[in-house]
Design a protein around this motif. Sequence first.
Motif, PDB file in Angstrom:
ATOM      1  N   PHE A  96      -0.067 -10.729  -0.294  1.00  0.00           N
ATOM      2  CA  PHE A  96      -1.056 -10.889   0.990  1.00  0.00           C
ATOM      3  C   PHE A  96      -2.339 -10.341   0.650  1.00  0.00           C
ATOM      4  N   ALA A  97      -3.398 -10.947   0.824  1.00  0.00           N
ATOM      5  CA  ALA A  97      -4.767 -10.440   0.506  1.00  0.00           C
ATOM      6  C   ALA A  97      -5.076  -9.249   1.596  1.00  0.00           C
ATOM      7  N   GLY A  98      -5.926  -8.555   1.316  1.00  0.00           N
ATOM      8  CA  GLY A  98      -6.423  -7.476   2.293  1.00  0.00           C
ATOM      9  C   GLY A  98      -7.651  -6.663   1.521  1.00  0.00           C
ATOM     10  N   HIS A  99      -7.927  -5.980   2.431  1.00  0.00           N
ATOM     11  CA  HIS A  99      -9.385  -5.143   1.874  1.00  0.00           C
ATOM     12  C   HIS A  99      -8.678  -3.821   1.130  1.00  0.00           C
ATOM     13  N   ALA A 100      -9.458  -3.918  -0.102  1.00  0.00           N
ATOM     14  CA  ALA A 100      -8.794  -2.815  -1.120  1.00  0.00           C
ATOM     15  C   ALA A 100      -9.103  -1.416  -0.680  1.00  0.00           C
ATOM     16  N   GLY A 101      -9.917  -1.203   0.453  1.00  0.00           N
ATOM     17  CA  GLY A 101     -10.469   0.133   0.974  1.00  0.00           C
ATOM     18  C   GLY A 101      -9.683   0.242   2.122  1.00  0.00           C
ATOM     19  N   SER A 102      -9.071  -0.803   3.033  1.00  0.00           N
ATOM     20  CA  SER A 102      -8.356  -0.041   4.181  1.00  0.00           C
ATOM     21  C   SER A 102      -6.914  -0.154   4.293  1.00  0.00           C
ATOM     22  N   VAL A 103      -6.145  -1.213   3.528  1.00  0.00           N
ATOM     23  CA  VAL A 103      -4.886  -1.347   3.631  1.00  0.00           C
ATOM     24  C   VAL A 103      -3.810  -0.148   3.043  1.00  0.00           C
ATOM     25  N   PRO A 104      -3.252   0.611   3.567  1.00  0.00           N
ATOM     26  CA  PRO A 104      -2.185   2.000   2.825  1.00  0.00           C
ATOM     27  C   PRO A 104      -1.594   1.113   1.612  1.00  0.00           C
ATOM     28  N   MET A 105      -1.333   1.941   0.727  1.00  0.00           N
ATOM     29  CA  MET A 105      -0.662   1.613  -0.145  1.00  0.00           C
ATOM     30  C   MET A 105       0.868   1.124   0.140  1.00  0.00           C
ATOM     31  N   HIS A 106       1.587   1.570   0.966  1.00  0.00           N
ATOM     32  CA  HIS A 106       2.884   1.369   1.455  1.00  0.00           C
ATOM     33  C   HIS A 106       2.743   0.193   2.067  1.00  0.00           C
ATOM     34  N   LEU A 107       1.626  -0.452   2.517  1.00  0.00           N
ATOM     35  CA  LEU A 107       1.824  -1.592   3.268  1.00  0.00           C
ATOM     36  C   LEU A 107       1.404  -2.955   2.207  1.00  0.00           C
ATOM     37  N   ARG A 108       0.995  -2.813   1.245  1.00  0.00           N
ATOM     38  CA  ARG A 108       0.642  -3.572   0.700  1.00  0.00           C
ATOM     39  C   ARG A 108       1.494  -4.698  -0.068  1.00  0.00           C
ATOM     40  N   GLN A 109       1.095  -6.016  -0.128  1.00  0.00           N
ATOM     41  CA  GLN A 109       1.832  -6.897  -1.129  1.00  0.00           C
ATOM     42  C   GLN A 109       1.082  -7.393  -1.940  1.00  0.00           C
ATOM     43  N   ASP A 110       0.754  -6.603  -3.334  1.00  0.00           N
ATOM     44  CA  ASP A 110       0.082  -6.777  -4.324  1.00  0.00           C
ATOM     45  C   ASP A 110       0.412  -7.723  -5.354  1.00  0.00           C
ATOM     46  N   ALA A 111       0.262  -8.981  -5.468  1.00  0.00           N
ATOM     47  CA  ALA A 111       0.812  -9.977  -6.523  1.00  0.00           C
ATOM     48  C   ALA A 111       0.247  -9.408  -7.929  1.00  0.00           C
ATOM     49  N   PHE A 112      -0.613  -8.953  -8.172  1.00  0.00           N
ATOM     50  CA  PHE A 112      -0.913  -8.469  -9.482  1.00  0.00           C
ATOM     51  C   PHE A 112      -0.101  -7.367  -9.972  1.00  0.00           C
ATOM     52  N   LEU A 113       0.283  -6.423  -8.937  1.00  0.00           N
ATOM     53  CA  LEU A 113       1.264  -5.282  -9.410  1.00  0.00           C
ATOM     54  C   LEU A 113       2.630  -6.011  -9.694  1.00  0.00           C
ATOM     55  N   GLY A 114       3.198  -7.096  -9.098  1.00  0.00           N
ATOM     56  CA  GLY A 114       4.450  -7.584  -9.553  1.00  0.00           C
ATOM     57  C   GLY A 114       4.243  -8.427 -11.158  1.00  0.00           C
ATOM     58  N   ALA A 115       2.815  -9.238 -11.228  1.00  0.00           N
ATOM     59  CA  ALA A 115       2.578  -9.509 -12.530  1.00  0.00           C
ATOM     60  C   ALA A 115       2.623  -8.418 -13.868  1.00  0.00           C
ATOM     61  N   SER A 116       1.978  -7.566 -13.258  1.00  0.00           N
ATOM     62  CA  SER A 116       2.045  -6.484 -14.432  1.00  0.00           C
ATOM     63  C   SER A 116       3.381  -5.900 -14.635  1.00  0.00           C
TER      64      SER A 116
END
Length: 421
Positions: A230-250
């Motif tokens: 799920f896309a979100g602002h890189a400045g405001s979404v806390p780390m534990h709430l992120r769904q970062d697809a690139f983290l998955g890919a890496s």
Amino acid sequence: MSTETSNLHINPQRLLEHINELAEIGKIGTTGVRRLAHSKDDLKALALVEQWMKDANLYTRIDEVGNLIGRLEGEDPSQPILMLGSHIDSQPYGGRYDGTIGVLGAIELVQSLIEEGHTFKRTIEIVSFSDEEGSRFNKGIFGSRGLVGELENNELERKDEDGISRREALKSMGLDPEKVHDAAYDSDRLFAFLEMHIEQGPVLENEEAAVGIVTGISGPLWLTVTYKGFAGHAGSVPMHLRQDAFLGASEATKALHTIVQKRQPASTVGTVGHVKVFPNSRNIIPEEVSFTIDLRDIDLERRNECERELRIELEKIASNHNLELDIHEDTNSEPRYCADWIQNIMINQAEHLKIKTTELMSGPFHDAMPLSKVCDYGMIFVRCKDGISHNPLEYSSEQDIIEGTNFYYHTVKNILTEYSH
Ligand SMILES: [Zn+2]
């Protein structure tokens, strides 16, 4: 060169002149070549090679898919054919050795056999296969697949970057695209296929061997993996709430590396080569990432094990980071093993010639791959500098090419004398 002069049966000057002359057609820079399939330069090169085949006393023809075939009729036409070949088309920024040494080396060795007065029961055919590289229509080994009857339905509709279809390109060569299926040989017409090619990798250089005996061509498994978050602002979404697809890919890239690394020094290799990130913006958490996986091994069971482990890891990563996972299989080719009897002949010939060879598998595929489905096959690799290929910097030394071609000569002569009755 370690080959003793008495064992040198080919004409090195003629071979090197042919290689240099062919490299002038479609030349880019000082060392590169651009001969896209069915292009003007490709056809010009084909005409020159056809002339050399005629000079060698071969009967020539262009078949329905654009393969140039030179034939030396055997005394017993009922015996299946020994076929030799490779290709002379190139990548857009290719080198002068990829494919060409296999075609010109085959012509040289057959011409030398003829000049020495040898006659054989078995017919020999040398093929310069049409569109091996596949860069123009994004689908390669066209001529060799055509020769074994493995063309796909939409093959002629594929278009190049200028919108020209394969059908039109074949027509411009004076061929009738409706007849492409007539190029197929019945498998009982073929006895065996041999191909000499530059290695396109660093193994021979590492082993300090000019020539390699190929054990087989590893089959690639190609997957496209997509993680959706799920896309979100890189400045405001806390780390534990992120769904970062690139983290998955890496993490998936690292997992693939770990799985393949565990198998070393086996021939397993795995690569993430192409990544698409959406929306691909500096200050947005990546929502969707698609990436390719290329997994290869000469041992299919080991490759399958890697795939099973990888799929488990991909699932784990998805659940750890709250991502959706999609895996699409694009290609799944089985490894093709070179015939033991051909490898044994090569090993014996190397001993006879007192040249150092090493056994190795091929990661890239070649025209030999389709041919392997209809007859036994063998391949010779020639060392190339730093393993560089598909690049104008590609280089094989004159000595190595001569040594490889002379080794090829002895292998072919042995097959023709020992395996024709
Ligand atoms: Zn090639």
